[in-house]
Design an enzyme around this catalytic site. Structure first.
Site, PDB file in Angstrom:
ATOM      1  N   ASP A   1      57.378  37.861 152.181  1.00 55.94           N
ATOM      2  CA  ASP A   1      56.936  38.045 153.537  1.00 55.94           C
ATOM      3  C   ASP A   1      55.546  37.662 153.714  1.00 55.94           C
ATOM      4  OD1 ASP A   1      59.207  39.132 154.380  1.00 55.94           O
ATOM      5  OD2 ASP A   1      58.738  41.250 153.889  1.00 55.94           O
TER       6      ASP A   1
ATOM      7  N   HIS B   1      58.497  42.413 151.369  1.00 56.67           N
ATOM      8  CA  HIS B   1      58.976  41.367 150.354  1.00 56.67           C
ATOM      9  C   HIS B   1      57.760  40.335 149.930  1.00 56.67           C
ATOM     10  CE1 HIS B   1      62.828  41.804 153.094  1.00 56.67           C
ATOM     11  NE2 HIS B   1      63.386  41.747 151.593  1.00 56.67           N
TER      12      HIS B   1
HETATM   13  C1  GCO Z   1      69.474  43.678 154.984  1.00 51.37           C
HETATM   14  C2  GCO Z   1      68.635  44.295 153.966  1.00 51.37           C
HETATM   15  C3  GCO Z   1      66.999  43.871 153.803  1.00 51.37           C
HETATM   16  C4  GCO Z   1      66.798  44.587 152.654  1.00 51.37           C
HETATM   17  C5  GCO Z   1      65.434  44.017 151.961  1.00 51.37           C
HETATM   18  C6  GCO Z   1      64.894  44.841 150.963  1.00 51.37           C
HETATM   19  O1  GCO Z   1      69.552  44.638 156.224  1.00 51.37           O
HETATM   20  O2  GCO Z   1      69.478  42.517 155.352  1.00 51.37           O
HETATM   21  O3  GCO Z   1      68.580  45.503 154.043  1.00 51.37           O
HETATM   22  O4  GCO Z   1      66.413  44.389 154.978  1.00 51.37           O
HETATM   23  O5  GCO Z   1      66.521  46.076 152.733  1.00 51.37           O
HETATM   24  O6  GCO Z   1      65.710  42.826 151.973  1.00 51.37           O
HETATM   25  O7  GCO Z   1      65.224  44.243 149.811  1.00 51.37           O
END
Ligand code: GCO
Ligand code: MN
Ligand code: MN
Length: 414
Positions: free
Chosen positions: A80, A77
């Site tokens: 991140d 992200h």
């Molecule tokens: C979750 C979501 C996130 C997304 C990530 C990618 O499980 O809460 O899947 O992990 O995959 O935010 O945008």
């Protein structure tokens, strides 16, 4: 049992990991398009009711550890790796430069970037909220992530609109909100076209990820199917640039069959990226590592994907459990997740080549032979015994899964 002193614990875990056997070498693991998220490795074990059990891990360490394991791709992200103050500023490009160096040093590639539009207070009302300033801010973030993606050589951008929804009804107008959300996606695609041209790179594949609940009480695009409807609604200026990133558990969470949801995405030509993990139906997003809950279903999912030539990323979007230590994340959690995936992938190949499976499937497709096409009873009688193969096939898949086909023979006759 004698207590195991803290100083002896890692050695014990390492010895039992060895005793598990069956591990792939980093070189074998690297042959698969397996991607490791920054956020999964850095997850601190915290949740609504849980304090952290681990500390966050900087991208340099995550990338170095992924190299050792044999995970060839890294994804992130925007937030991140950046603070909110850094996003879009000089500091961002300095960090992006360090990420590039780190990836190069460890022989990894960046597969995907994703914009976080759910954590910060600015997204309390979602990324397509009523206030034009909030929507402009979301557009800026999406465009900025696209720019970062190009700089890092990414192929995909992912969007998880879990905050596109509400807790109480009335204030949010659904059609309007979805139209505004489409404007955000249009902005990201148009920025992508411009940046890709400047850089002489292909545009990114923009992938929508659905989750049926959390964090909003109700979600406007809760399933991959809902997202397909939105992609094909006519609201998008570049629907051909927008596809899906289904997550295995998210499709299971709403009570569907993940394999059927993936089949619908394949049919639409939109299965571009796949988040792999495991968990339970109609429960919250537990994000357990692939194959630990539903290995039989996973085997079937991989048969489907192999049969249809899916060649996109398998993204390890799970949460190493709170009981795993910072050391264990890289010593146990990631290598075992990767190895279960590859094992299931290989088993799926064996299953497709299995003589019993092939003969049974061919026989079912051949049918029982011609009879009066308007006589239901005659048609049923002609196929009746053949249909026993449905259960036989399920049994055969179970045998292959548990390895009962290796060195054991089964016979109905004594
Ligand atoms: C979750 C979501 C996130 C997304 C990530 C990618 O499980 O809460 O899947 O992990 O995959 O935010 O945008
Ligand atoms: Mn999830
Ligand atoms: Mn996910």
């Amino acid at each position: 049992m004698k207590p195991v002193k803290p100083r002896d614990q890692q050695a014990l875990v390492a010895r039992l990991m060895d005793a598990c056997g069956g591990a792939y070498k980093p070189k074998q693991r690297r042959k698969h398009y397996i991607t490791g998220p920054q956020w999964a490795a850095s997850y601190e074990g915290h949740a609504l009711f849980h304090a952290p059990t681990r500390h966050a891990v900087p991208f340099e360490t995550v990338i170095a550890e992924y190299e050792k394991i044999g995970i060839g791709y890294w994804c992130t992200h925007d937030t991140d790796v950046l603070t909110y103050d850094e996003v879009g500023k000089d500091a961002q490009w300095e960090t992006v430069g360090r990420i590039r160096k780190s990836l190069k040093k460890h022989g990894l590639k960046c597969s995907m970037v994703t914009t976080e539009t759910f954590h910060h207070a600015v997204f309390a009302g979602g990324p397509a909220s009523e206030s034009p300033e909030i929507r402009e801010y979301a557009k800026f973030r999406m465009e900025n992530t696209v720019a970062i993606g190009h700089e890092l050589g990414a192929e995909f951008a992912v969007y998880w609109p879990g905050s596109l929804g509400y807790f109480t009804q009335g204030a949010v107008e659904e059609v309007q909100t979805l139209t505004w959300y489409a404007e955000g996606m249009n902005h990201a695609c148009e920025a992508d076209i411009r940046i890709a041209k400047e850089k002489g790179r292909p545009t990114l594949k923009h992938c929508m990820e659905a989750k049926p609940f959390e964090p909003q009480g109700e979600i406007l695009l809760p399933t991959s199917d809902a997202m397909l409807t939105w992609i094909n609604s006519g609201l998008l200026t570049h629907p051909e640039m927008v596809g899906l990133n289904p997550e295995y558990l998210h499709e299971l969470m709403w009570g569907g069959a993940p394999r059927a949801a993936l089949a619908r995405a394949l049919m639409a030509g939109k299965l571009w990226h796949f988040d792999i993990n495991d968990g339970y139906r109609l429960k919250h997003d537990v994000d357990i590592a692939v194959g630990l809950v539903n290995p039989l279903d996973w085997l079937n999912v991989l048969v489907l994907l192999r049969s249809h030539g899916y060649n996109g990323p398998f993204n390890l979007d799970y949460k190493p459990p709170r009981t795993t230590s910072n050391w264990g994340v890289f010593a146990v959690s990631f290598p075992t997740a990767v190895d279960r995936f590859i094992t299931l992938w290989e088993m799926a190949g064996e299953l497709m080549a299995d003589k019993v499976m092939q003969e049974a499937s061919a026989a079912l497709r051949a049918g029982g032979g011609p009879c009066d096409p308007r006589d239901a009873t005659a048609i049923f009688e002609a196929n009746k015994e053949l249909l026993n193969l449905h259960e036989l096939i399920a049994h055969r898949i179970f045998q292959l899964l548990v390895g009962a086909h290796r060195g054991r023979t089964y016979s109905t006759k004594k």
